[in-house]
Design a protein around this motif. Sequence first.
Motif, mmCIF file in Angstrom:
data_model
loop_
_atom_site.group_PDB
_atom_site.id
_atom_site.type_symbol
_atom_site.label_atom_id
_atom_site.label_comp_id
_atom_site.label_asym_id
_atom_site.label_seq_id
_atom_site.Cartn_x
_atom_site.Cartn_y
_atom_site.Cartn_z
ATOM 1 N N ASP A 102 0.829 -1.206 0.000
ATOM 2 C CA ASP A 102 0.000 0.000 0.000
ATOM 3 C C ASP A 102 0.862 1.254 0.000
ATOM 4 O O ASP A 102 0.514 2.267 -0.626
ATOM 5 C CB ASP A 102 -0.917 0.014 1.225
ATOM 6 C CG ASP A 102 -1.965 -1.086 1.188
ATOM 7 O OD1 ASP A 102 -2.379 -1.464 0.076
ATOM 8 O OD2 ASP A 102 -2.359 -1.577 2.262
ATOM 9 N N ALA A 103 1.989 1.208 0.716
ATOM 10 C CA ALA A 103 2.879 2.366 0.765
ATOM 11 C C ALA A 103 3.420 2.688 -0.617
ATOM 12 O O ALA A 103 3.413 3.853 -1.057
ATOM 13 C CB ALA A 103 4.026 2.107 1.737
ATOM 14 N N ILE A 104 3.887 1.683 -1.336
ATOM 15 C CA ILE A 104 4.452 1.913 -2.663
ATOM 16 C C ILE A 104 3.391 2.464 -3.609
ATOM 17 O O ILE A 104 3.656 3.368 -4.417
ATOM 18 C CB ILE A 104 5.063 0.611 -3.216
ATOM 19 C CG1 ILE A 104 6.273 0.209 -2.356
ATOM 20 C CG2 ILE A 104 5.471 0.773 -4.674
ATOM 21 C CD1 ILE A 104 6.835 -1.155 -2.676
ATOM 22 N N ILE B 35 13.066 3.915 -3.464
ATOM 23 C CA ILE B 35 12.120 2.886 -3.024
ATOM 24 C C ILE B 35 12.728 1.506 -3.161
ATOM 25 O O ILE B 35 12.611 0.660 -2.263
ATOM 26 C CB ILE B 35 10.813 2.981 -3.846
ATOM 27 C CG1 ILE B 35 10.111 4.313 -3.565
ATOM 28 C CG2 ILE B 35 9.900 1.799 -3.542
ATOM 29 C CD1 ILE B 35 8.908 4.574 -4.460
ATOM 30 N N ASN B 36 13.419 1.270 -4.262
ATOM 31 C CA ASN B 36 13.956 -0.052 -4.570
ATOM 32 C C ASN B 36 15.405 -0.198 -4.093
ATOM 33 O O ASN B 36 16.060 0.798 -3.782
ATOM 34 C CB ASN B 36 13.897 -0.271 -6.093
ATOM 35 C CG ASN B 36 12.472 -0.320 -6.598
ATOM 36 O OD1 ASN B 36 11.725 -1.228 -6.263
ATOM 37 N ND2 ASN B 36 12.094 0.659 -7.408
ATOM 38 N N GLU C 251 18.894 1.446 -9.316
ATOM 39 C CA GLU C 251 20.105 1.241 -10.122
ATOM 40 C C GLU C 251 19.840 1.418 -11.612
ATOM 41 O O GLU C 251 19.996 0.511 -12.421
ATOM 42 C CB GLU C 251 20.724 -0.130 -9.843
ATOM 43 C CG GLU C 251 22.185 -0.184 -10.285
ATOM 44 C CD GLU C 251 22.981 -1.288 -9.593
ATOM 45 O OE1 GLU C 251 23.698 -1.994 -10.322
ATOM 46 O OE2 GLU C 251 22.882 -1.428 -8.359
ATOM 47 N N ASN C 252 19.391 2.645 -11.925
ATOM 48 C CA ASN C 252 19.159 3.030 -13.324
ATOM 49 C C ASN C 252 18.196 2.102 -14.048
ATOM 50 O O ASN C 252 18.393 1.740 -15.219
ATOM 51 C CB ASN C 252 20.493 3.099 -14.087
ATOM 52 C CG ASN C 252 21.436 4.122 -13.508
ATOM 53 O OD1 ASN C 252 21.037 5.242 -13.204
ATOM 54 N ND2 ASN C 252 22.697 3.751 -13.333
ATOM 55 N N GLY C 253 17.149 1.693 -13.346
ATOM 56 C CA GLY C 253 16.113 0.886 -13.970
ATOM 57 C C GLY C 253 16.294 -0.607 -13.866
ATOM 58 O O GLY C 253 15.426 -1.370 -14.331
ATOM 59 N N GLY D 12 12.992 -2.818 -9.804
ATOM 60 C CA GLY D 12 11.711 -2.144 -9.687
ATOM 61 C C GLY D 12 11.065 -1.906 -11.028
ATOM 62 O O GLY D 12 11.456 -2.478 -12.054
ATOM 63 N N ARG D 13 10.069 -1.036 -11.015
ATOM 64 C CA ARG D 13 9.276 -0.762 -12.218
ATOM 65 C C ARG D 13 9.267 0.734 -12.539
ATOM 66 O O ARG D 13 8.253 1.303 -12.904
ATOM 67 C CB ARG D 13 7.853 -1.287 -12.026
ATOM 68 C CG ARG D 13 7.814 -2.782 -11.739
ATOM 69 C CD ARG D 13 6.415 -3.286 -11.460
ATOM 70 N NE ARG D 13 6.432 -4.712 -11.154
ATOM 71 C CZ ARG D 13 5.345 -5.432 -10.847
ATOM 72 N NH1 ARG D 13 4.155 -4.831 -10.794
ATOM 73 N NH2 ARG D 13 5.452 -6.718 -10.577
#
Length: 330
Positions: free
Chosen positions: A173-175, A209-210, A215-217, A220-221
């Motif tokens: 929920d936080a993300i 967040i991640n 790390e430059n994509g 995460g998304r």
Amino acid sequence: MSPPTIAVTMGDAAGVGPEVVVRALAEPEVSASASCVVIGDAGRLARAAELCGLELRIEPITDPAQATGEPGVVAVIDLGLVPADLPFGELSETAGEGAYRYVAEAAELALAGRVQAICTAPLNKAALHAAGHAYPGHTELLAELCGVPEVSMMLSTGQVRVIHVTTHVGLLDAIERIDAGLVERTVRRGHRTMVDSGIAEPRIAVCGINPHAGENGLFGRGEEEAKIEPALAACRADGIDAQGPLPADTVFFRAGRGDFDLVVAMYHDQGHGPVKILGLEAGVNITVGLPVIRTSVDHGTAFDIAGTGTAEAGSMIEALRQAANLATRP
């Protein structure tokens, strides 16, 4: 300037709140810096003083103006909500109702200008909910009582200060809740608080967040690019020194050595974990964005030791010290 008057809420009567309150108010440095008025229960405070081996006079009053600040005297506005036989260390709807009422009374006094700050002892969220008050904690409760739509939680220690973008929500929920607008508002609230506390040009580190801040994509998304970077660009355009998004696994080390004045954490444990490693006795919780000053201990009700007279009051003493300092600033 005369010392400020601080409303001290007793917290959950079944927890360590009464004990840490009387221990803190017995300290000469506390009575010298502020006139404290406990919102709670006179009988429970007297019992706590006895458990802690303290010779204090518990003095019921009806108005904060009646508090003298005399060393060895604990002034209390007694709401009469705690039965004398209420056990320590047990979840109680009665104690939850009391904890709510103490905060509500303190907020009313602060909004009316009859006290200059609020300092809260811990409440128990399950007891609060059992009493019918469905708030995640003090932060959200005070925001509603003060009519403020959005506030932030800041944790402060001698080494690190952390402000949170999200707090008492699950990680997924936080993300989902984090967006560029919320990040920007949180950074601005943190910046303003640092300036108000005397740091003219605060250096702010903003966590990603991640892992490795994405790390430059690679991880995460694209959350860092979509949710954080636009917020920081807007803040920097107004002259705020906000650096990031930075990897959370190293940023607290850097803040601890003095590289930053404030860290912006994206979610609860990202910020709380490092602060609590530094020691619960040093941590203070500050609610940022309220129309009143509010500080708090950075620990819970500790039912496992409540009623034993062994609870440490370091966090409460520091919370009172910071409340007094904030209340005396222009």
